[in-house]
Write an enzyme that holds these catalytic residues in place. Structure first.
Site, PDB file in Angstrom:
ATOM      1  N   LYS A  38       0.886  -1.155   0.000  1.00  0.00           N
ATOM      2  CA  LYS A  38       0.000   0.000   0.000  1.00  0.00           C
ATOM      3  C   LYS A  38       0.924   1.204   0.000  1.00  0.00           C
ATOM      4  O   LYS A  38       1.463   1.608   1.019  1.00  0.00           O
ATOM      5  CB  LYS A  38      -0.897  -0.030   1.244  1.00  0.00           C
ATOM      6  CG  LYS A  38      -2.192   0.788   1.137  1.00  0.00           C
ATOM      7  CD  LYS A  38      -1.984   2.273   1.188  1.00  0.00           C
ATOM      8  CE  LYS A  38      -1.504   2.768   2.531  1.00  0.00           C
ATOM      9  NZ  LYS A  38      -1.364   4.269   2.577  1.00  0.00           N
ATOM     10  N   GLY A  60       4.854   3.555  11.215  1.00  0.00           N
ATOM     11  CA  GLY A  60       4.168   4.838  11.226  1.00  0.00           C
ATOM     12  C   GLY A  60       3.733   5.236  12.615  1.00  0.00           C
ATOM     13  O   GLY A  60       4.372   4.886  13.616  1.00  0.00           O
ATOM     14  N   SER A  61       2.617   5.933  12.684  1.00  0.00           N
ATOM     15  CA  SER A  61       2.155   6.506  13.939  1.00  0.00           C
ATOM     16  C   SER A  61       1.494   5.468  14.839  1.00  0.00           C
ATOM     17  O   SER A  61       1.034   4.418  14.375  1.00  0.00           O
ATOM     18  CB  SER A  61       1.136   7.619  13.652  1.00  0.00           C
ATOM     19  OG  SER A  61      -0.059   7.072  13.113  1.00  0.00           O
ATOM     20  N   GLN A 115      -1.357   5.952  16.334  1.00  0.00           N
ATOM     21  CA  GLN A 115      -2.772   5.962  15.969  1.00  0.00           C
ATOM     22  C   GLN A 115      -3.045   5.030  14.792  1.00  0.00           C
ATOM     23  O   GLN A 115      -3.970   4.217  14.818  1.00  0.00           O
ATOM     24  CB  GLN A 115      -3.212   7.388  15.626  1.00  0.00           C
ATOM     25  CG  GLN A 115      -4.683   7.505  15.244  1.00  0.00           C
ATOM     26  CD  GLN A 115      -5.074   8.929  14.862  1.00  0.00           C
ATOM     27  OE1 GLN A 115      -4.223   9.815  14.780  1.00  0.00           O
ATOM     28  NE2 GLN A 115      -6.347   9.144  14.615  1.00  0.00           N
ATOM     29  N   GLY A 170      -1.074   2.548  13.559  1.00  0.00           N
ATOM     30  CA  GLY A 170      -0.721   1.171  13.863  1.00  0.00           C
ATOM     31  C   GLY A 170      -1.745   0.483  14.739  1.00  0.00           C
ATOM     32  O   GLY A 170      -2.107  -0.671  14.507  1.00  0.00           O
ATOM     33  N   GLU A 182       5.614  -1.101  13.725  1.00  0.00           N
ATOM     34  CA  GLU A 182       6.618  -0.336  14.464  1.00  0.00           C
ATOM     35  C   GLU A 182       6.073   1.077  14.535  1.00  0.00           C
ATOM     36  O   GLU A 182       5.876   1.726  13.504  1.00  0.00           O
ATOM     37  CB  GLU A 182       7.969  -0.411  13.752  1.00  0.00           C
ATOM     38  CG  GLU A 182       9.084   0.315  14.465  1.00  0.00           C
ATOM     39  CD  GLU A 182       9.284   1.720  13.944  1.00  0.00           C
ATOM     40  OE1 GLU A 182       8.886   2.664  14.669  1.00  0.00           O
ATOM     41  OE2 GLU A 182       9.810   1.886  12.849  1.00  0.00           O
ATOM     42  N   CYS A 186      12.261   7.546  13.786  1.00  0.00           N
ATOM     43  CA  CYS A 186      11.551   6.875  14.873  1.00  0.00           C
ATOM     44  C   CYS A 186      12.432   6.714  16.102  1.00  0.00           C
ATOM     45  O   CYS A 186      11.934   6.426  17.191  1.00  0.00           O
ATOM     46  CB  CYS A 186      11.028   5.523  14.407  1.00  0.00           C
ATOM     47  SG  CYS A 186      12.272   4.490  13.606  1.00  0.00           S
ATOM     48  N   GLU A 239       5.079  11.278  21.907  1.00  0.00           N
ATOM     49  CA  GLU A 239       6.051  11.665  20.889  1.00  0.00           C
ATOM     50  C   GLU A 239       5.602  12.933  20.150  1.00  0.00           C
ATOM     51  O   GLU A 239       4.438  13.082  19.798  1.00  0.00           O
ATOM     52  CB  GLU A 239       6.221  10.531  19.878  1.00  0.00           C
ATOM     53  CG  GLU A 239       7.184  10.856  18.746  1.00  0.00           C
ATOM     54  CD  GLU A 239       7.220   9.765  17.685  1.00  0.00           C
ATOM     55  OE1 GLU A 239       8.254   9.652  17.007  1.00  0.00           O
ATOM     56  OE2 GLU A 239       6.212   9.045  17.530  1.00  0.00           O
TER      57      GLU A 239
END
Length: 526
Positions: free
Chosen positions: A183, A240-241, A243, A245, A264, A301, A392
């Site tokens: 994606k 990614g974030s 939210q 994930g 992650e 990250c 974060e």
């Protein structure tokens, strides 16, 4: 060279009606290429093709998969400056970063190529039969890792190559024998298409089944949701974030057949500055950390977003030098206006707390989409009471927490969410802070001594993951050859005819791999 279409296996397709463009944050303008978002029909075609390809691809030998992975690396390299220019146009990152990330991507592919060619990664284990054992005869039992099935990989925003179309997740999944549907990240659709073309060419050159790889464009979340819910998909890789994930993780768990999501996600990567280090090397560490916090506009990250120390003059001196150094760094371009907006919004939320103090920042005007780095500080007691301060801020932001004493420092560490990394800056004093070391170890996946967390080496010993929400499964790493184990499951053969066993488990050991035979590691035949 850019078509803006989706790759459904080796077929280019654009039957959908939703289009979008990528954005150049350096020029503050849209790029010219137009991309078509994958339709529900194309999503179904890609998943069906991947399911069909899996029946063949799971049987492909390690040697042939190695050829495939190496050829992907070759094709990516052959894209030359075309890929580098597209990368820069869509990310705002400099060409040196593009070259470095391309090198990492190629290295990852070749690492997995070597891994599967050698073959021992399947962890073959054999317990031979003992028919005369009493009171119950022992049966012949043989086990190895086998691929899960078609995998969806979500391209990351902050690494358009190394964590994207042919990045670590894709390389590991293909190495394990799993077809991959990417994606593509909407910020890097052009970079993604170029790399997808390289993968498709490699698949055709090495005779891989059509559908072993597909690349789907998306401008939002709809395509990803459809893919995760599709019954033919057996696992998901995401960087990614928190939210995003968590949403995918929960969605996958609610399916009639739940599937693993290896995500992650966010991390503030706490750094603990111990007293002796603050006293003797505080200024030096401050200069080092100013560079680490601002590296790549803080869009890593593993960016050190939290620094913990014990209150006193030495910590105050460290903060002063850190602020002096951080304002010397020229602001740099962030990946996208949306990233800039989120950075500013999250900073504002932190600064809205009356007890958070700004100690150093850039006040001058900056170009559009450029970040202003900032150092804040807060008392330990305040930080403990307000978990919102623990979150974060993705960008060149770091908070220094001034703890009353070692007891409070340990309490703060123990109450942090799971993190990717934790760092200890110390001078001959670790033995005096063993409980703090243990507390940090319980919260992270990688612990660092006298260094910076930025920089993730691709090697067998690396762990890039950690307790939730740093990752959704702390038992696995997302970086290095060991990450292949996410895409396999243990499978056992009982009393199976030797001639019908996979080569990895046959008595003759035709692949000459290391196996655990009756409890002993060996390369020998049985």
């Amino acid at each position: 060279m850019i078509t803006g279409k989706n790759y459904i296996g080796n077929l280019l397709s654009s039957i959908g009606h939703k289009t979008f463009k990528t954005f150049n944050p350096q020029t503050n303008l849209e790029n010219k290429e137009v991309f078509t978002e994958a339709s529900e029909i194309e999503i179904e075609q890609a998943t069906q093709l991947a399911a069909s390809a899996f029946k063949l691809f799971k049987k492909v030998s390690g040697s042939r998969k190695s050829e495939f992975l190496n050829e992907i690396a070759n094709e990516i390299e052959s894209l030359g400056d075309t890929l580098l220019q597209m990368y820069c146009n869509e990310s705002g990152l400099p060409v040196d970063r593009a070259i470095a990330e391309r090198g990492r991507t190629v290295f990852q592919l070749r690492t997995f190529a070597n891994l599967v060619k050698e073959g021992s990664w399947v962890e073959a284990a054999i317990d031979t039969a003992q028919p005369t054992r009493t009171p119950i005869p022992k049966l012949d039992i043989r086990k190895m890792l086998v691929p899960l099935g078609p995998v969806v990989v979500f391209g990351a925003s902050n690494f358009p190559l190394a964590y994207a179309t042919a990045g670590g997740d894709t390389a590991a999944a293909l190495a394990a024998g799993c077809p991959v549907i990417v994606k593509s990240h909407p910020m890097h659709a052009g970079t993604g298409e170029l790399v997808a073309t390289a993968i498709i060419k490699a698949a055709e050159k090495t005779g891989m089944p059509n559908g072993v790889f597909s690349n789907l464009n998306s401008s939002g979340v709809a395509v990803g949701i459809s893919l995760v819910k599709n019954s033919k998909i057996k696992a998901v890789g995401f960087t990614g974030s928190i939210q995003g994930g968590k949403a995918l993780y929960e969605m996958a768990a609610q399916r009639p057949e739940p599937i693993p999501v290896f995500a992650e996600m966010g991390s503030v990567n706490p750094t603990v500055l111990l007293p002796n280090s603050a006293k003797t090397k505080g200024a030096s560490w401050a200069k080092t950390y100013a560079s680490s916090i601002t590296l790549g506009a803080g869009q890593f990250c593993t960016n050190p977003g939290l620094i913990l120390g014990i209150k006193g003059q030495d910590l105050s001196n460290f903060i002063q030098v850190l602020c002096e150094e951080i304002v010397k760094v020229e602001p740099t371009c962030m990946l996208h206006p949306n990233i800039v907006s989120a950075y500013e919004s999250n900073k504002t939320k932190i600064l809205a707390h009356k007890d958070v103090e700004v100690k150093g920042t850039i006040y001058k005007e900056v170009k559009p989409n450029y970040s202003r780095q900032i150092i804040t500080t807060v008392e330990g007691a305040t930080f403990l009471k307000n978990t919102n301060l623990h979150q974060e801020v993705f960008g060149p932001f770091s908070m220094v927490v001034q703890c009353e004493n070692a007891v409070q420092l340990e309490e703060i560490i123990s109450k942090l969410e799971g993190q990717l990394t934790g760092t200890l800056l110390a001078e001959d004093e670790l033995e005096n802070y063993s409980t703090i070391v243990e507390a940090l170890q319980n919260r992270v996946g990688r612990i660092i001594f006298n260094g910076v967390p930025t920089g993730v080496e691709v090697c067998p010993s690396m762990v890039h993951g950690g307790p939730f929400p740093a990752s959704t499964d702390s038992r696995f790493t997302a970086v290095g050859p060991e990450s292949i184990k996410r895409w396999g499951r243990p499978f056992c053969f009982q009393n199976w005819p030797n001639s019908l066993l996979p080569n990895e488990l046959k008595n003759e050991n035709p692949l000459a791999i290391e196996r655990l035979v009756n409890g002993v590691k060996t390369l020998d035949k049985i």
